[in-house]
Design a protein around this motif. Structure first.
Motif, mmCIF file in Angstrom:
data_model
loop_
_atom_site.group_PDB
_atom_site.id
_atom_site.type_symbol
_atom_site.label_atom_id
_atom_site.label_comp_id
_atom_site.label_asym_id
_atom_site.label_seq_id
_atom_site.Cartn_x
_atom_site.Cartn_y
_atom_site.Cartn_z
ATOM 1 N N PRO A 201 57.955 -17.631 25.828
ATOM 2 C CA PRO A 201 58.772 -17.212 24.672
ATOM 3 C C PRO A 201 60.150 -16.699 25.091
ATOM 4 C CG PRO A 201 56.533 -16.365 24.494
ATOM 5 C CD PRO A 201 56.659 -16.926 25.868
ATOM 6 N N TYR A 202 60.217 -15.976 26.212
ATOM 7 C CA TYR A 202 61.502 -15.486 26.718
ATOM 8 C C TYR A 202 62.421 -16.647 27.088
ATOM 9 C CZ TYR A 202 64.747 -14.095 30.402
ATOM 10 O OH TYR A 202 65.861 -13.956 31.184
ATOM 11 N N ILE A 203 61.877 -17.636 27.794
ATOM 12 C CA ILE A 203 62.689 -18.787 28.210
ATOM 13 C C ILE A 203 63.192 -19.546 26.993
ATOM 14 C CG2 ILE A 203 62.637 -20.978 29.474
ATOM 15 C CD1 ILE A 203 60.506 -19.718 31.297
ATOM 16 N N ARG A 204 62.328 -19.686 25.993
ATOM 17 C CA ARG A 204 62.696 -20.430 24.781
ATOM 18 C C ARG A 204 63.823 -19.710 24.028
ATOM 19 N NH1 ARG A 204 57.833 -21.405 23.469
ATOM 20 N NH2 ARG A 204 57.517 -19.538 22.226
ATOM 21 N N GLU A 205 63.785 -18.382 23.989
ATOM 22 C CA GLU A 205 64.765 -17.630 23.206
ATOM 23 C C GLU A 205 66.085 -17.437 23.938
ATOM 24 O OE1 GLU A 205 65.241 -13.249 21.023
ATOM 25 O OE2 GLU A 205 63.299 -13.894 21.828
ATOM 26 N N PHE A 206 66.022 -17.079 25.246
ATOM 27 C CA PHE A 206 67.247 -16.720 25.962
ATOM 28 C C PHE A 206 67.858 -17.866 26.763
ATOM 29 C CE2 PHE A 206 65.402 -12.638 25.043
ATOM 30 C CZ PHE A 206 66.494 -11.821 24.813
ATOM 31 N N LYS A 207 67.077 -18.927 26.997
ATOM 32 C CA LYS A 207 67.573 -20.085 27.753
ATOM 33 C C LYS A 207 68.290 -19.664 29.039
ATOM 34 C CE LYS A 207 67.965 -23.099 23.731
ATOM 35 N NZ LYS A 207 67.147 -22.215 22.884
ATOM 36 N N PRO A 208 67.594 -18.979 29.945
ATOM 37 C CA PRO A 208 68.245 -18.519 31.172
ATOM 38 C C PRO A 208 68.535 -19.665 32.128
ATOM 39 C CG PRO A 208 65.881 -18.134 31.294
ATOM 40 C CD PRO A 208 66.157 -18.646 29.909
ATOM 41 N N VAL A 209 69.417 -19.403 33.089
ATOM 42 C CA VAL A 209 69.638 -20.343 34.187
ATOM 43 C C VAL A 209 68.362 -20.358 35.024
ATOM 44 C CG1 VAL A 209 71.009 -20.874 36.222
ATOM 45 C CG2 VAL A 209 72.096 -19.833 34.218
ATOM 46 N N LEU A 210 67.802 -21.539 35.262
ATOM 47 C CA LEU A 210 66.529 -21.653 35.985
ATOM 48 C C LEU A 210 66.800 -22.015 37.439
ATOM 49 C CD1 LEU A 210 64.451 -23.643 33.324
ATOM 50 C CD2 LEU A 210 64.550 -21.164 33.677
ATOM 51 N N ILE A 211 66.449 -21.104 38.342
ATOM 52 C CA ILE A 211 66.645 -21.323 39.773
ATOM 53 C C ILE A 211 65.281 -21.410 40.454
ATOM 54 C CG2 ILE A 211 67.582 -20.398 41.916
ATOM 55 C CD1 ILE A 211 69.743 -19.023 40.363
ATOM 56 N N GLY A 212 65.037 -22.528 41.127
ATOM 57 C CA GLY A 212 63.813 -22.688 41.904
ATOM 58 C C GLY A 212 64.104 -22.433 43.366
ATOM 59 N N VAL A 213 63.369 -21.524 43.973
ATOM 60 C CA VAL A 213 63.527 -21.241 45.399
ATOM 61 C C VAL A 213 62.525 -22.101 46.156
ATOM 62 C CG1 VAL A 213 63.442 -19.480 47.196
ATOM 63 C CG2 VAL A 213 64.292 -18.895 44.907
ATOM 64 N N ASP A 214 63.020 -23.131 46.836
ATOM 65 C CA ASP A 214 62.171 -24.104 47.533
ATOM 66 C C ASP A 214 61.086 -24.632 46.603
ATOM 67 O OD1 ASP A 214 62.994 -24.937 50.066
ATOM 68 O OD2 ASP A 214 62.490 -23.031 50.961
ATOM 69 N N GLY A 215 59.800 -24.391 46.925
ATOM 70 C CA GLY A 215 58.704 -24.898 46.092
ATOM 71 C C GLY A 215 58.704 -24.349 44.688
ATOM 72 N N GLY A 216 59.485 -23.289 44.431
ATOM 73 C CA GLY A 216 59.606 -22.771 43.075
ATOM 74 C C GLY A 216 60.206 -23.790 42.123
ATOM 75 N N ALA A 217 60.992 -24.741 42.659
ATOM 76 C CA ALA A 217 61.533 -25.817 41.820
ATOM 77 C C ALA A 217 60.396 -26.677 41.279
ATOM 78 C CB ALA A 217 62.509 -26.662 42.626
ATOM 79 N N ASP A 218 59.411 -26.972 42.126
ATOM 80 C CA ASP A 218 58.249 -27.742 41.671
ATOM 81 C C ASP A 218 57.428 -26.951 40.666
ATOM 82 O OD1 ASP A 218 58.103 -30.354 43.321
ATOM 83 O OD2 ASP A 218 58.537 -28.833 44.834
ATOM 84 N N ALA A 219 57.357 -25.634 40.855
ATOM 85 C CA ALA A 219 56.642 -24.795 39.903
ATOM 86 C C ALA A 219 57.273 -24.892 38.515
ATOM 87 C CB ALA A 219 56.637 -23.345 40.382
#
Length: 392
Positions: A201-219
């Motif tokens: 719900p937070y991501i849907r409302e605030f639309k933050p910049v999404l940063i994946g740290v290494d395997g976090g990108a796959d997550a």
């Protein structure tokens, strides 16, 4: 985390675990090749929780470690995770294990004995809840030595990266707009899946910049998102994630060497480098802060001394200083899945349904149309009762 059902191969002796051996001296790299029921052969002193969680998630039949999973230097968390999940862990089998076994060998494990057909390959110590607890107790006794080393590493990092921490010197110029926005950075660490799911719900409302740290990108990709930026040394992120269109920043050594850069270029992906002695998750925080993020939400990162030591790297001291630098901008999402759940109990759901029915009945009773429908229903019921009486 929901534990998968282990699918172990059957053998004549129910006390013997059988499976195909998969070998790699880097546990993080091995996990990508493992399948449920395989036997993981690793070379991992002081097995950490993140590595153990990944082995449990795959559903391996057993773990064979050439090194001690608990050396006694500090209380690491990985062996306890494996034992609690019911995955046999055989320790201290020796370096020759990687010479005696080959990828794809059918292996038989019984207590601390490892066999290939009838040949005994190696003998080690089979860990259980009692042995792990005893080893952890001994490790905690020497914790003061590790605290001193951690403090020394912290001061050394401060000397090396004073300009980066205090003035932002060395932070690359990026295309992604961060100023004034929220940043959600994801590390494939502790409880990242559950916490990321609760943050929808937070991501849907605030639309933050999404940063994946290494395997976090796959997550992020697995959760249905497209990362805006990928930061790391590129040793645990997949090719598909690197090709997703995100801006890529390769973590380099302080002298500028970036081993992961060649792989990114081979994929035809443009990339910047970020030389620093810090960890990749620290670089993501420092970059976000320097580029004007109004809030940094961290998922899967390390946030306490036990987790810093569990990683088993002197460089983790940088995380402590990075958190001091970022300060009030940082919100750690760790454990939010346990603090807040969107589950609805059965009794609450039943009460909601009954309330809706009562509201509908009240509306029908007071309205003209409702009274007409109620009259028709009453007439139908009377006719039904009359028909039944005639049959009897």
């Amino acid at each position: 985390m929901r534990l998968p059902t282990l699918r172990r191969s059957r053998s004549a002796d129910p006390g013997v675990i059988t499976g195909v051996a998969r070998l790699d001296r880097r546990t993080k790299r091995l996990v990508g090749r493992l399948r449920p029921g395989d036997i993981a052969v690793i070379d991992h002193v002081d097995l950490d929780r993140v590595a153990a969680d990944s082995l449990v998630a795959v559903g391996v039949a057993a773990v064979l470690n050439a090194k001690p999973s608990i050396s006694g230097r500090y209380p690491n968390l990985g062996p306890e995770v494996l034992v609690r999940a019911g995955i046999p862990l055989v320790d201290d089998l020796g370096d020759e294990l990687f010479e005696l076994l080959r990828e794809g060998d059918l292996v038989f494990v019984e207590d601390g004995c490892v066999r290939r057909r009838t040949d005994i390959v190696a003998r080690g110590q089979r860990q259980d809840a009692e042995s792990v607890a005893a080893a952890m107790a001994r490790a905690r006794e020497g914790l003061s030595i590790q605290l001193e080393a951690f403090a020394e590493n912290t001061m050394e990092y401060l000397k090396q990266e004073r300009q980066l921490l205090l003035e932002g010197v060395g932070v690359p110029d990026i295309e992604t707009r961060i100023a004034g926005r929220h940043v959600l950075m994801v590390v494939r660490g502790y409880d990242y899946q559950a916490d990321l799911d609760v943050l929808r719900p937070y991501i849907r409302e605030f639309k933050p910049v999404l940063i994946g740290v290494d395997g976090g990108a796959d997550a992020l990709v697995e959760a249905g998102y497209s990362p805006d930026m990928i930061i790391g040394d590129m040793d645990s992120v997949t090719d598909d994630a690197l090709r997703c269109g995100a801006e890529v920043i390769v973590h380099a050594y302080p002298d500028g060497r970036a081993p992961g850069l060649a792989r990114v270029h081979q994929l035809g992906v443009a990339a910047l480098t970020f030389p620093a002695a810090a960890t990749s998750e620290d670089l993501a925080m420092l970059l976000s802060d320097e580029k004007g993020a109004s809030l940094i939400v961290a998922v899967g990162t390390h946030n306490n001394l036990e987790e810093f030591l569990d990683k088993g790297r002197g460089g983790m001291a940088s995380t402590f200083l990075t958190r001091l630098k970022v300060g009030g901008k940082l919100v750690d999402a760790k454990g939010v899945s346990r603090l807040y759940r969107q589950n609805i109990s059965g009794s609450s759901l039943l009460l909601l349904i009954l309330s809706a029915i009562a509201a509908m009945a009240s509306a029908l009773a007071v309205s003209t149309v409702g009274k007409a429908y109620l009259g028709l229903a009453a007439e139908w019921w009377d006719n039904f009762i009359y028909s039944v009486q005639r049959l009897l």
